[in-house]
Design a protein around this motif. Structure first.
Motif, PDB file in Angstrom:
ATOM      1  N   HIS A   3       0.802  -1.214   0.000  1.00 46.90           N
ATOM      2  CA  HIS A   3       0.000   0.000   0.000  1.00 46.90           C
ATOM      3  C   HIS A   3       0.841   1.273   0.000  1.00 46.90           C
ATOM      4  O   HIS A   3       0.478   2.264  -0.641  1.00 46.90           O
ATOM      5  CB  HIS A   3      -0.950  -0.015   1.197  1.00 46.90           C
ATOM      6  CG  HIS A   3      -1.973  -1.109   1.142  1.00 46.90           C
ATOM      7  ND1 HIS A   3      -2.843  -1.256   0.090  1.00 46.90           N
ATOM      8  CD2 HIS A   3      -2.253  -2.121   2.007  1.00 46.90           C
ATOM      9  CE1 HIS A   3      -3.632  -2.296   0.309  1.00 46.90           C
ATOM     10  NE2 HIS A   3      -3.287  -2.843   1.464  1.00 46.90           N
ATOM     11  N   PHE A   4       1.971   1.270   0.702  1.00 42.81           N
ATOM     12  CA  PHE A   4       2.795   2.474   0.741  1.00 42.81           C
ATOM     13  C   PHE A   4       3.481   2.744  -0.599  1.00 42.81           C
ATOM     14  O   PHE A   4       4.003   3.835  -0.808  1.00 42.81           O
ATOM     15  CB  PHE A   4       3.825   2.390   1.868  1.00 42.81           C
ATOM     16  CG  PHE A   4       3.308   2.902   3.186  1.00 42.81           C
ATOM     17  CD1 PHE A   4       3.445   4.233   3.529  1.00 42.81           C
ATOM     18  CD2 PHE A   4       2.662   2.053   4.067  1.00 42.81           C
ATOM     19  CE1 PHE A   4       2.963   4.718   4.734  1.00 42.81           C
ATOM     20  CE2 PHE A   4       2.165   2.515   5.273  1.00 42.81           C
ATOM     21  CZ  PHE A   4       2.313   3.861   5.616  1.00 42.81           C
ATOM     22  N   ASP A   5       3.486   1.754  -1.502  1.00 43.23           N
ATOM     23  CA  ASP A   5       3.994   2.000  -2.845  1.00 43.23           C
ATOM     24  C   ASP A   5       3.222   3.115  -3.537  1.00 43.23           C
ATOM     25  O   ASP A   5       3.758   3.836  -4.376  1.00 43.23           O
ATOM     26  CB  ASP A   5       3.902   0.730  -3.697  1.00 43.23           C
ATOM     27  CG  ASP A   5       4.969  -0.286  -3.348  1.00 43.23           C
ATOM     28  OD1 ASP A   5       5.890   0.059  -2.599  1.00 43.23           O
ATOM     29  OD2 ASP A   5       4.875  -1.429  -3.832  1.00 43.23           O
ATOM     30  N   ARG A   6       1.947   3.250  -3.185  1.00 42.64           N
ATOM     31  CA  ARG A   6       1.082   4.237  -3.851  1.00 42.64           C
ATOM     32  C   ARG A   6       1.546   5.672  -3.619  1.00 42.64           C
ATOM     33  O   ARG A   6       1.348   6.539  -4.473  1.00 42.64           O
ATOM     34  CB  ARG A   6      -0.358   4.078  -3.363  1.00 42.64           C
ATOM     35  CG  ARG A   6      -0.989   2.735  -3.679  1.00 42.64           C
ATOM     36  CD  ARG A   6      -2.332   2.598  -2.998  1.00 42.64           C
ATOM     37  NE  ARG A   6      -2.940   1.288  -3.252  1.00 42.64           N
ATOM     38  CZ  ARG A   6      -4.001   0.836  -2.629  1.00 42.64           C
ATOM     39  NH1 ARG A   6      -4.582   1.573  -1.692  1.00 42.64           N
ATOM     40  NH2 ARG A   6      -4.491  -0.363  -2.907  1.00 42.64           N
ATOM     41  N   ILE A   7       2.119   5.923  -2.443  1.00 44.24           N
ATOM     42  CA  ILE A   7       2.501   7.308  -2.137  1.00 44.24           C
ATOM     43  C   ILE A   7       4.008   7.511  -2.121  1.00 44.24           C
ATOM     44  O   ILE A   7       4.466   8.630  -1.887  1.00 44.24           O
ATOM     45  CB  ILE A   7       1.904   7.768  -0.792  1.00 44.24           C
ATOM     46  CG1 ILE A   7       2.471   6.944   0.374  1.00 44.24           C
ATOM     47  CG2 ILE A   7       0.393   7.703  -0.812  1.00 44.24           C
ATOM     48  CD1 ILE A   7       2.134   7.530   1.727  1.00 44.24           C
ATOM     49  N   ALA A 153      -6.865   9.815   8.630  1.00 44.90           N
ATOM     50  CA  ALA A 153      -7.890   9.507   7.630  1.00 44.90           C
ATOM     51  C   ALA A 153      -7.260   9.370   6.252  1.00 44.90           C
ATOM     52  O   ALA A 153      -7.609   8.467   5.473  1.00 44.90           O
ATOM     53  CB  ALA A 153      -8.960  10.598   7.624  1.00 44.90           C
ATOM     54  N   PHE A 154      -6.306  10.239   5.929  1.00 44.38           N
ATOM     55  CA  PHE A 154      -5.625  10.190   4.634  1.00 44.38           C
ATOM     56  C   PHE A 154      -4.882   8.873   4.458  1.00 44.38           C
ATOM     57  O   PHE A 154      -4.988   8.211   3.415  1.00 44.38           O
ATOM     58  CB  PHE A 154      -4.646  11.366   4.514  1.00 44.38           C
ATOM     59  CG  PHE A 154      -3.743  11.287   3.314  1.00 44.38           C
ATOM     60  CD1 PHE A 154      -4.210  11.630   2.055  1.00 44.38           C
ATOM     61  CD2 PHE A 154      -2.427  10.872   3.439  1.00 44.38           C
ATOM     62  CE1 PHE A 154      -3.383  11.548   0.938  1.00 44.38           C
ATOM     63  CE2 PHE A 154      -1.589  10.789   2.335  1.00 44.38           C
ATOM     64  CZ  PHE A 154      -2.080  11.134   1.077  1.00 44.38           C
ATOM     65  N   PHE A 155      -4.137   8.461   5.476  1.00 46.53           N
ATOM     66  CA  PHE A 155      -3.357   7.232   5.362  1.00 46.53           C
ATOM     67  C   PHE A 155      -4.242   5.988   5.392  1.00 46.53           C
ATOM     68  O   PHE A 155      -3.922   4.977   4.760  1.00 46.53           O
ATOM     69  CB  PHE A 155      -2.286   7.169   6.449  1.00 46.53           C
ATOM     70  CG  PHE A 155      -1.084   8.012   6.138  1.00 46.53           C
ATOM     71  CD1 PHE A 155      -0.185   7.620   5.158  1.00 46.53           C
ATOM     72  CD2 PHE A 155      -0.847   9.202   6.798  1.00 46.53           C
ATOM     73  CE1 PHE A 155       0.926   8.386   4.852  1.00 46.53           C
ATOM     74  CE2 PHE A 155       0.248   9.983   6.500  1.00 46.53           C
ATOM     75  CZ  PHE A 155       1.155   9.574   5.521  1.00 46.53           C
ATOM     76  N   MET A 161      -4.030   1.893   6.109  1.00 48.02           N
ATOM     77  CA  MET A 161      -3.401   1.770   7.414  1.00 48.02           C
ATOM     78  C   MET A 161      -4.411   1.240   8.425  1.00 48.02           C
ATOM     79  O   MET A 161      -5.548   1.713   8.492  1.00 48.02           O
ATOM     80  CB  MET A 161      -2.842   3.119   7.865  1.00 48.02           C
ATOM     81  CG  MET A 161      -2.016   3.067   9.128  1.00 48.02           C
ATOM     82  SD  MET A 161      -1.200   4.658   9.477  1.00 48.02           S
ATOM     83  CE  MET A 161      -2.607   5.648   9.979  1.00 48.02           C
ATOM     84  N   LYS A 162      -4.005   0.259   9.229  1.00 46.69           N
ATOM     85  CA  LYS A 162      -4.929  -0.399  10.157  1.00 46.69           C
ATOM     86  C   LYS A 162      -5.204   0.427  11.402  1.00 46.69           C
ATOM     87  O   LYS A 162      -6.251   0.293  12.020  1.00 46.69           O
ATOM     88  CB  LYS A 162      -4.379  -1.768  10.557  1.00 46.69           C
ATOM     89  CG  LYS A 162      -4.318  -2.768   9.415  1.00 46.69           C
ATOM     90  CD  LYS A 162      -3.773  -4.107   9.896  1.00 46.69           C
ATOM     91  CE  LYS A 162      -3.695  -5.106   8.767  1.00 46.69           C
ATOM     92  NZ  LYS A 162      -3.128  -6.413   9.231  1.00 46.69           N
ATOM     93  N   SER A 163      -4.245   1.242  11.795  1.00 43.86           N
ATOM     94  CA  SER A 163      -4.429   2.044  12.998  1.00 43.86           C
ATOM     95  C   SER A 163      -5.584   3.022  12.813  1.00 43.86           C
ATOM     96  O   SER A 163      -5.658   3.731  11.814  1.00 43.86           O
ATOM     97  CB  SER A 163      -3.139   2.815  13.311  1.00 43.86           C
ATOM     98  OG  SER A 163      -3.328   3.687  14.398  1.00 43.86           O
ATOM     99  N   ARG A 164      -6.498   3.053  13.763  1.00 44.58           N
ATOM    100  CA  ARG A 164      -7.672   3.925  13.670  1.00 44.58           C
ATOM    101  C   ARG A 164      -7.479   5.248  14.387  1.00 44.58           C
ATOM    102  O   ARG A 164      -8.235   6.186  14.171  1.00 44.58           O
ATOM    103  CB  ARG A 164      -8.898   3.215  14.259  1.00 44.58           C
ATOM    104  CG  ARG A 164      -9.155   1.817  13.736  1.00 44.58           C
ATOM    105  CD  ARG A 164      -9.262   1.763  12.229  1.00 44.58           C
ATOM    106  NE  ARG A 164     -10.414   2.511  11.725  1.00 44.58           N
ATOM    107  CZ  ARG A 164     -10.690   2.657  10.428  1.00 44.58           C
ATOM    108  NH1 ARG A 164      -9.906   2.127   9.531  1.00 44.58           N
ATOM    109  NH2 ARG A 164     -11.747   3.340  10.048  1.00 44.58           N
ATOM    110  N   LYS A 165      -6.484   5.316  15.273  1.00 42.98           N
ATOM    111  CA  LYS A 165      -6.228   6.560  16.000  1.00 42.98           C
ATOM    112  C   LYS A 165      -4.777   6.570  16.440  1.00 42.98           C
ATOM    113  O   LYS A 165      -4.100   5.539  16.464  1.00 42.98           O
ATOM    114  CB  LYS A 165      -7.143   6.687  17.214  1.00 42.98           C
ATOM    115  CG  LYS A 165      -6.911   5.616  18.266  1.00 42.98           C
ATOM    116  CD  LYS A 165      -7.815   5.823  19.475  1.00 42.98           C
ATOM    117  CE  LYS A 165      -7.554   4.761  20.541  1.00 42.98           C
ATOM    118  NZ  LYS A 165      -8.377   4.952  21.743  1.00 42.98           N
TER     119      LYS A 165
END
Length: 206
Positions: A3-7, A153-155, A161-165
Motif C-alpha cells: 500500500h505504501f507504494d502508492r505514495i 484519515a488520509f493514510f 493503514m490499520k491504525s484507527r487513531k
C-alpha cells in the motif's frame, strides 16, 4: 504492490509541504551522537533520507514493506546497508542490534500489533542497546488534534493503514519495560524523538 507504494513517489514532497523539514530534523536529531561501528536496524525508514545521518562505519539493516520506498532508499545507498523488503511482524532474525531506529513507524500499528512490534524489538535489541523512536504525539492543541485526525484519515484511505487513531507511543514503549533516556520535542510538542534503553529486569515482561 504494497500500500505504501502508492505514495512513495510523493511522500517526501507531501511531508515537506505540510511540515517543511521538521520530520527529517526530528528523525535524525538523536542520530548524530551514535558511536562508530554499531549494528543498526532501521524499521520503516521510507525513502532513506536519514541514512546520511548514520555513522559511516556502522552496519545497517534497512527494513521496509514498500518496494518503491526501498527503491528510493537504495539510490542513497552506502556499501554497509542491507535492504530487506518485508513486513516487520513477519520478519525473522537471530541477529542482535546495538541501535534500532523507528522513524514514524510505530504509529501505523493498531494497539495489538504495536504490542507485538515492541515485544519483537525487545528481543532484537542487544544488551545495552538503544531504541530511537520518532513519532507524532497529542500535544493537547485543537489544531493539532484536527491535523492528526486528517492525517490518519488520509493514510487509512491511501495505504489502508490499520491504525484507527494515534496511540500514545511514548507511553506504550515505556509500558513494555523501556526507560527513556532523553526526548526532544518539535512543532510545539506535536512531534517527539526519544532514546530508550531496555530495563534488563523487565526484559522478560510480556
Amino acid at each position: 504492490m504494497t500500500h505504501f507504494d502508492r505514495i512513495a513517489p510523493y511522500y517526501d514532497f507531501l511531508a515537506n509541504l505540510i511540515f517543511g523539514n521538521v520530520l527529517h530534523r526530528a528523525s535524525t536529531s538523536l542520530l548524530k551522537g551514535l558511536p562508530e561501528h554499531v549494528n543498526v536496524l532501521v524499521l520503516g525508514g521510507g525513502t532513506g533520507r536519514l541514512l546520511a545521518s548514520l555513522p559511516m562505519a556502522s552496519r545497517v539493516t534497512y527494513l521496509d514493506l514498500s518496494s518503491k520506498m526501498l527503491f528510493k532508499a537504495k539510490k542513497r545507498n552506502k556499501s554497509h546497508v542491507t535492504f530487506i523488503q518485508m513486513d516487520f511482524l513477519q520478519w525473522e532474525s537471530t541477529e542482535k542490534f546495538d541501535v534500532i531506529i523507528c522513524p514514524f513507524f510505530l504509529d501505523v500499528f493498531p494497539e495489538e500489533d504495536l504490542s507485538k512490534a515492541l515485544e519483537k524489538i525487545k528481543v532484537l535489541l542487544d544488551t545495552g542497546g538503544q531504541l530511537i523512536a520518532t513519532d507524532f504525539r497529542n500535544n493537547g492543541r485543537a489544531f493539532s488534534r484536527i491535523l492528526l485526525s486528517v492525517m490518519h484519515a488520509f493514510f487509512r484511505w491511501t495505504v489502508a493503514m490499520k491504525s484507527r487513531k494515534l496511540l500514545d507511543i511514548n507511553f506504550r514503549i515505556m509500558e513494555k519495560g523501556f526507560k527513556r533516556q532523553q526526548i526532544k520535542l518539535f512543532r510545539k510538542g506535536l512531534i517527539f524523538s526519544a532514546e530508550y534503553a531496555l530495563d534488563e529486569n523487565k526484559k522478560a515482561q510480556k
